[in-house]
Scaffold this motif. Sequence first.
Motif, short mmCIF file in Angstrom:
data_model
loop_
_atom_site.label_atom_id
_atom_site.label_comp_id
_atom_site.label_asym_id
_atom_site.label_seq_id
_atom_site.Cartn_x
_atom_site.Cartn_y
_atom_site.Cartn_z
N PHE A 80 22.39 -31.93 13.14
CA PHE A 80 22.16 -33.25 12.55
C PHE A 80 22.26 -34.36 13.59
N MET A 81 23.15 -34.17 14.59
CA MET A 81 23.40 -35.21 15.58
C MET A 81 22.47 -35.13 16.79
N ILE A 82 21.51 -34.22 16.79
CA ILE A 82 20.62 -34.08 17.95
C ILE A 82 19.95 -35.40 18.33
N PRO A 83 19.39 -36.18 17.39
CA PRO A 83 18.79 -37.46 17.79
C PRO A 83 19.80 -38.41 18.44
N PHE A 84 21.01 -38.47 17.88
CA PHE A 84 22.05 -39.34 18.44
C PHE A 84 22.48 -38.82 19.81
N VAL A 89 23.08 -39.21 25.77
CA VAL A 89 23.08 -38.57 27.09
C VAL A 89 21.68 -38.29 27.63
N GLY A 90 20.65 -38.62 26.84
CA GLY A 90 19.28 -38.46 27.31
C GLY A 90 18.68 -37.09 27.08
N THR A 91 19.46 -36.18 26.54
CA THR A 91 18.97 -34.83 26.25
C THR A 91 19.80 -34.23 25.13
N SER A 103 33.00 -34.37 20.58
CA SER A 103 33.83 -35.58 20.66
C SER A 103 33.92 -36.27 19.31
N VAL A 104 32.83 -36.30 18.57
CA VAL A 104 32.83 -36.92 17.25
C VAL A 104 33.80 -36.20 16.32
N VAL A 105 33.75 -34.88 16.33
CA VAL A 105 34.67 -34.09 15.52
C VAL A 105 36.10 -34.29 16.00
#
Length: 223
Positions: A80-84, A89-91, A103-105
Amino acid sequence: MNDMLSIIAQYQSEIWKAIGETFIMVGISIAAAVLLGLPAGTILYLCGKGQKYENRLLFTILNSLVNVIRSFPFLLLVVFMIPFTRLVVGTALGTMAATVPLSVVAIAYYSRLVEQSLLEVPKGVIEAATSMGASTLQLVFNFLYVEARSGLVLGLTTSTISFISYSTVMGIVGGGGVGDFAIRYGYQRFETGLMAFTIVVMIIFVQAIQFTGSTISRRIDKR
């Protein structure tokens, strides 16, 4: 035994690389937990019902956000967080990309443990700090954190072990690490001994972290 040692020697460089990737992922997650999770948990405590700075709106928003992140299945959260992740980080692939969802978790996980540790601080400590005219920062750093330091260390220890567990599945985004190494070189190539070796390495990591955290917690607990 000799065959297993020879296999380990054969993949020595890959093993060290995987260990390094795990340290990077877990290290950044711990930093995020301390730098952002600790303040978030403190705000949750201070704004909670019956607390000195009770703020129902702020508490509800932050509490709901923490609950949503913690209840999200981790693999789905990573996807789910791939776009963010790509934005940050650019990738969406690689070790650094893997640190974003971790880090979010970590922030959400540790903030809840911080709140629980602070809730265990006796009300008398807060009343004493208030009667002495302590500012908010003084209340937090000179009283709350001092009284809850043992629980905060144990919470960070528990969180770190969870981060190691989460890091083992980051191969789905090319994050690497010891878990990914065990799957690719042990399981998929039917090298049972190699997979067993990586499991032992992970167990040693976890035991070392738990022992260190528990020892520090006992030594700083003055209650």
